[in-house]
Design a protein around this motif. Sequence first.
Motif, PDB file in Angstrom:
ATOM      1  N   ARG A  14       0.833  -1.197   0.000  1.00 45.40           N
ATOM      2  CA  ARG A  14       0.000   0.000   0.000  1.00 45.40           C
ATOM      3  C   ARG A  14       0.877   1.260   0.000  1.00 45.40           C
ATOM      4  O   ARG A  14       0.592   2.222  -0.738  1.00 45.40           O
ATOM      5  N   ASP A  15       1.940   1.247   0.790  1.00 47.37           N
ATOM      6  CA  ASP A  15       2.828   2.417   0.867  1.00 47.37           C
ATOM      7  C   ASP A  15       3.600   2.643  -0.431  1.00 47.37           C
ATOM      8  O   ASP A  15       3.975   3.776  -0.743  1.00 47.37           O
ATOM      9  N   ASN A  16       3.861   1.561  -1.173  1.00 44.78           N
ATOM     10  CA  ASN A  16       4.665   1.664  -2.395  1.00 44.78           C
ATOM     11  C   ASN A  16       3.829   1.420  -3.659  1.00 44.78           C
ATOM     12  O   ASN A  16       4.367   1.095  -4.715  1.00 44.78           O
ATOM     13  N   ALA A  17       2.514   1.590  -3.520  1.00 49.17           N
ATOM     14  CA  ALA A  17       1.603   1.257  -4.618  1.00 49.17           C
ATOM     15  C   ALA A  17       1.939   2.013  -5.906  1.00 49.17           C
ATOM     16  O   ALA A  17       1.969   1.430  -6.989  1.00 49.17           O
ATOM     17  N   GLU A  18       2.214   3.285  -5.786  1.00 47.23           N
ATOM     18  CA  GLU A  18       2.458   4.087  -6.985  1.00 47.23           C
ATOM     19  C   GLU A  18       3.671   3.580  -7.764  1.00 47.23           C
ATOM     20  O   GLU A  18       3.616   3.411  -8.994  1.00 47.23           O
ATOM     21  N   ALA A  19       4.765   3.307  -7.056  1.00 45.96           N
ATOM     22  CA  ALA A  19       5.993   2.858  -7.708  1.00 45.96           C
ATOM     23  C   ALA A  19       5.833   1.455  -8.299  1.00 45.96           C
ATOM     24  O   ALA A  19       6.243   1.191  -9.439  1.00 45.96           O
ATOM     25  N   ALA A  51      -7.426  -5.674  -4.554  1.00 47.08           N
ATOM     26  CA  ALA A  51      -7.923  -6.948  -4.028  1.00 47.08           C
ATOM     27  C   ALA A  51      -6.773  -7.768  -3.451  1.00 47.08           C
ATOM     28  O   ALA A  51      -6.947  -8.493  -2.463  1.00 47.08           O
ATOM     29  N   LEU A  52      -5.584  -7.649  -4.044  1.00 43.47           N
ATOM     30  CA  LEU A  52      -4.406  -8.344  -3.527  1.00 43.47           C
ATOM     31  C   LEU A  52      -4.030  -7.819  -2.140  1.00 43.47           C
ATOM     32  O   LEU A  52      -3.786  -8.592  -1.207  1.00 43.47           O
ATOM     33  N   VAL A  53      -4.010  -6.518  -2.003  1.00 42.52           N
ATOM     34  CA  VAL A  53      -3.672  -5.901  -0.717  1.00 42.52           C
ATOM     35  C   VAL A  53      -4.720  -6.263   0.338  1.00 42.52           C
ATOM     36  O   VAL A  53      -4.387  -6.575   1.491  1.00 42.52           O
ATOM     37  N   ASP A  54      -5.999  -6.257  -0.049  1.00 42.97           N
ATOM     38  CA  ASP A  54      -7.069  -6.596   0.893  1.00 42.97           C
ATOM     39  C   ASP A  54      -6.923  -8.042   1.382  1.00 42.97           C
ATOM     40  O   ASP A  54      -7.148  -8.341   2.563  1.00 42.97           O
ATOM     41  N   GLY A  55      -6.536  -8.939   0.471  1.00 43.18           N
ATOM     42  CA  GLY A  55      -6.352 -10.340   0.852  1.00 43.18           C
ATOM     43  C   GLY A  55      -5.210 -10.512   1.831  1.00 43.18           C
ATOM     44  O   GLY A  55      -5.310 -11.263   2.810  1.00 43.18           O
ATOM     45  N   LEU A  56      -4.128  -9.794   1.583  1.00 47.41           N
ATOM     46  CA  LEU A  56      -2.992  -9.839   2.508  1.00 47.41           C
ATOM     47  C   LEU A  56      -3.367  -9.233   3.852  1.00 47.41           C
ATOM     48  O   LEU A  56      -2.978  -9.727   4.913  1.00 47.41           O
ATOM     49  N   ASP A  57      -4.128  -8.164   3.808  1.00 45.93           N
ATOM     50  CA  ASP A  57      -4.593  -7.529   5.043  1.00 45.93           C
ATOM     51  C   ASP A  57      -5.429  -8.485   5.886  1.00 45.93           C
ATOM     52  O   ASP A  57      -5.451  -8.383   7.129  1.00 45.93           O
ATOM     53  N   ALA A  58      -6.126  -9.396   5.207  1.00 46.64           N
ATOM     54  CA  ALA A  58      -6.968 -10.368   5.913  1.00 46.64           C
ATOM     55  C   ALA A  58      -6.138 -11.485   6.534  1.00 46.64           C
ATOM     56  O   ALA A  58      -6.678 -12.385   7.181  1.00 46.64           O
ATOM     57  N   ALA A  67      -9.887 -15.206   1.837  1.00 46.71           N
ATOM     58  CA  ALA A  67      -9.368 -13.839   1.834  1.00 46.71           C
ATOM     59  C   ALA A  67      -9.207 -13.295   0.415  1.00 46.71           C
ATOM     60  O   ALA A  67      -9.267 -12.075   0.199  1.00 46.71           O
ATOM     61  N   PHE A  68      -9.015 -14.203  -0.541  1.00 45.99           N
ATOM     62  CA  PHE A  68      -8.779 -13.768  -1.921  1.00 45.99           C
ATOM     63  C   PHE A  68      -9.946 -14.093  -2.852  1.00 45.99           C
ATOM     64  O   PHE A  68      -9.774 -14.183  -4.066  1.00 45.99           O
TER      65      PHE A  68
END
Length: 276
Positions: A14-19, A51-58, A67-68
Amino acid sequence: MTTVAPDALASTLRDNAEAVRAVWLDTAAAELRGRTSRGELEREQSDIYEALVDGLDAGSVALDTPAFDQLRGILADVSSARARLGFTPRETAVAVFALKEGLYSLGAVRGDGISALLRLVDDLGLFTFESFAAAREAIISEQAEQLLELSTPVVKIWDGIVAVPLVGTLDSARTQVVMEKLLNTLVETGSEHAIIDITGVPAVDTQVAQHLLKTVVAARLMGAECTISGIRPQIAQTIVALGIEFGDITTRASLADALVDALRSGNRTAALGTSA
């Protein structure tokens, strides 16, 4: 080596999403070479990434976990859309595998963390490939059914008379389509006579004969008399040699002969230009 928690990986992504997404987008766009617009590709990648980040967050790094669920659904939709647009399996999967290039740019993730993410991307790519293959099979099956219907027309050739001009091999699947279309047309038109023309059927064996008989019986149950036309000399010899019995079913050498019989049987002698 310390195992990195899934939620920590989610925070890093999430912090490096743009790059990460910038490298992913450039790599995928270069691989696809204009097969899809950059804007469309960016929208798809945005949905997948979130959706990938949300799954990891879960708390999971396994694609087959609840989760995915959302991520698998997105990938299945993208794969199906690609299949219908004529993309190749490679073009479909490479757009997902290109995410690896973005992950390699993450200096904050090392060891087990990057390994877990790369394995997850591998699973995403394989799932995409499998979804694409399933979608292509469904499309091919759908197209085959459509071609089957198009190759088996039932036409009204006179008031009360319909014809089924068969061309090609008559198998069980096609017989079912013929019967359904013939019965529906008999009901829609109120016809009492059906002509099944086999001029375009290359050969008649016992199996084909059984299919024809089933179609005739189905039409008779709807109150329509049937004539089988297109009995060429070679076909007639084959039928005799095989001992095939058509019973009381009327057969004629040509569609024209069958039409004349149908007109006469319905007392439509005026249409023939003769007196009753």
